[in-house]
Design a protein around this motif. Sequence first.
Motif, short mmCIF file in Angstrom:
data_model
loop_
_atom_site.label_atom_id
_atom_site.label_comp_id
_atom_site.label_asym_id
_atom_site.label_seq_id
_atom_site.Cartn_x
_atom_site.Cartn_y
_atom_site.Cartn_z
N LEU A 202 -40.06 -11.65 -5.44
CA LEU A 202 -39.36 -11.67 -4.16
C LEU A 202 -40.32 -11.85 -2.99
CD1 LEU A 202 -36.66 -8.88 -4.66
CD2 LEU A 202 -36.34 -11.36 -4.69
N TYR A 203 -41.48 -11.20 -3.06
CA TYR A 203 -42.44 -11.34 -1.96
C TYR A 203 -43.01 -12.75 -1.91
CZ TYR A 203 -46.28 -10.67 1.24
OH TYR A 203 -47.14 -10.81 2.32
N PHE A 204 -43.38 -13.28 -3.06
CA PHE A 204 -43.94 -14.63 -3.09
C PHE A 204 -42.88 -15.68 -2.76
CE2 PHE A 204 -47.57 -12.59 -4.81
CZ PHE A 204 -48.64 -13.46 -4.65
N LEU A 205 -41.61 -15.40 -3.05
CA LEU A 205 -40.54 -16.30 -2.66
C LEU A 205 -40.44 -16.37 -1.14
CD1 LEU A 205 -38.08 -18.07 -3.34
CD2 LEU A 205 -36.70 -15.97 -3.42
N PHE A 206 -40.53 -15.21 -0.50
CA PHE A 206 -40.51 -15.17 0.97
C PHE A 206 -41.68 -15.95 1.53
CE2 PHE A 206 -42.22 -13.28 4.85
CZ PHE A 206 -41.14 -13.40 5.71
N ARG A 207 -42.88 -15.70 0.99
CA ARG A 207 -44.07 -16.36 1.52
C ARG A 207 -44.02 -17.87 1.29
NH1 ARG A 207 -48.44 -13.43 3.21
NH2 ARG A 207 -49.01 -15.51 4.01
N PHE A 208 -43.45 -18.30 0.17
CA PHE A 208 -43.30 -19.73 -0.10
C PHE A 208 -42.41 -20.37 0.97
CE2 PHE A 208 -41.19 -23.43 -1.89
CZ PHE A 208 -42.25 -24.13 -2.48
N CYS A 209 -41.29 -19.73 1.27
CA CYS A 209 -40.33 -20.29 2.22
C CYS A 209 -40.85 -20.25 3.65
CB CYS A 209 -39.00 -19.54 2.13
SG CYS A 209 -38.14 -19.73 0.55
N VAL A 210 -41.42 -19.11 4.06
CA VAL A 210 -41.84 -18.95 5.44
C VAL A 210 -43.07 -19.78 5.77
CG1 VAL A 210 -43.50 -17.01 5.31
CG2 VAL A 210 -41.86 -17.13 7.21
N GLU A 211 -43.80 -20.20 4.74
CA GLU A 211 -44.98 -21.04 4.97
C GLU A 211 -44.62 -22.35 5.66
OE1 GLU A 211 -49.29 -21.54 4.32
OE2 GLU A 211 -47.87 -19.86 4.49
N PHE A 212 -43.39 -22.81 5.45
CA PHE A 212 -42.96 -24.08 6.05
C PHE A 212 -42.77 -23.99 7.56
CE2 PHE A 212 -41.57 -24.74 1.61
CZ PHE A 212 -42.23 -25.95 1.36
N ILE A 213 -42.68 -22.78 8.11
CA ILE A 213 -42.58 -22.65 9.57
C ILE A 213 -43.87 -22.07 10.14
CG2 ILE A 213 -40.07 -22.54 9.69
CD1 ILE A 213 -40.27 -19.51 9.89
N LYS A 214 -44.97 -22.30 9.40
CA LYS A 214 -46.32 -21.97 9.89
C LYS A 214 -47.13 -23.26 10.00
CE LYS A 214 -48.70 -18.69 8.08
NZ LYS A 214 -49.38 -17.91 7.02
N PRO A 215 -48.10 -23.32 10.88
CA PRO A 215 -48.96 -24.51 10.97
C PRO A 215 -50.01 -24.51 9.85
CG PRO A 215 -49.61 -22.89 12.61
CD PRO A 215 -48.39 -22.33 11.94
N TYR A 216 -49.57 -24.86 8.63
CA TYR A 216 -50.46 -24.76 7.47
C TYR A 216 -51.20 -26.07 7.20
CZ TYR A 216 -46.96 -27.31 4.66
OH TYR A 216 -46.09 -28.27 4.16
#
Length: 252
Positions: A202-216
């Motif tokens: 669940l935590y890595f799922l959140f981080r995977f999704c939220v990464e798309f709204i970060k300047p990565y």
Amino acid sequence: MLLKSLFPFQFELFGNQYHYHYIFETLAFIIGVRLYYFYKKGIKDPISDENRLWIMLGAMLGALIGSRVIAVLETPEVLHHLSFSVLYQSKTIVGGLLGGLFGVELIKKIIGVNIASGDIYVIPILVALIIGRIGCFSMGIDEPTYGIPTHFFTGIDLGDGILRHPIMLYEMVYLILLIFLFNGLKNKILINGDRFKLFMVLYFLFRFCVEFIKPYHSLFLNLSSIHWSALFIFIYYYKFIIRISKQILHKR
């Protein structure tokens, strides 16, 4: 404009300015450890105290290495001029969890422990993460956890005059929801180790999704090191994901 003048939050000591982040990082570690011992008192641990210490050592060493490696890969261009200073200052929670997982599994093989050991750490980790993210939020754009510009109502000026997604606040809300979820599962009969696996997924799922709204920065196939870390966790726990998904569908 008021918020812009507030970020980053700092305090003065002996004429120097310091981020509050360092205080929250220390608090996160201390409170996380204290919570672990609090929860440990209420259970009959099948793993001896000595082996628990070895497992915690493996987790800390793995987290120390993993957090640096994944953080450096977040900005692949620094690999061309990598130094000890850059490596030391770079760190990410995703890498810490990933490295900690490998450190624990390696130590358990060495000391001959075949019992799942992660369930007891779930709530302490969640609380520690929340405290740590308060520190990240206090740094504004000085900490690379902020989001891309947005016109959404949650947008906050984190110090550069631009309304951005406050990723740290999103994560804190998500982590609080996870605490409610795992407290709700407290009296449920689950296979030993399932709570930790569920937390990781669940935590890595959140981080995977939220990464798309970060300047990565793209590492490979337009995905960052955080994306690839999350995908690795999904593959690593694929049997658990399939099993838990079937259980949920069956209950419906």
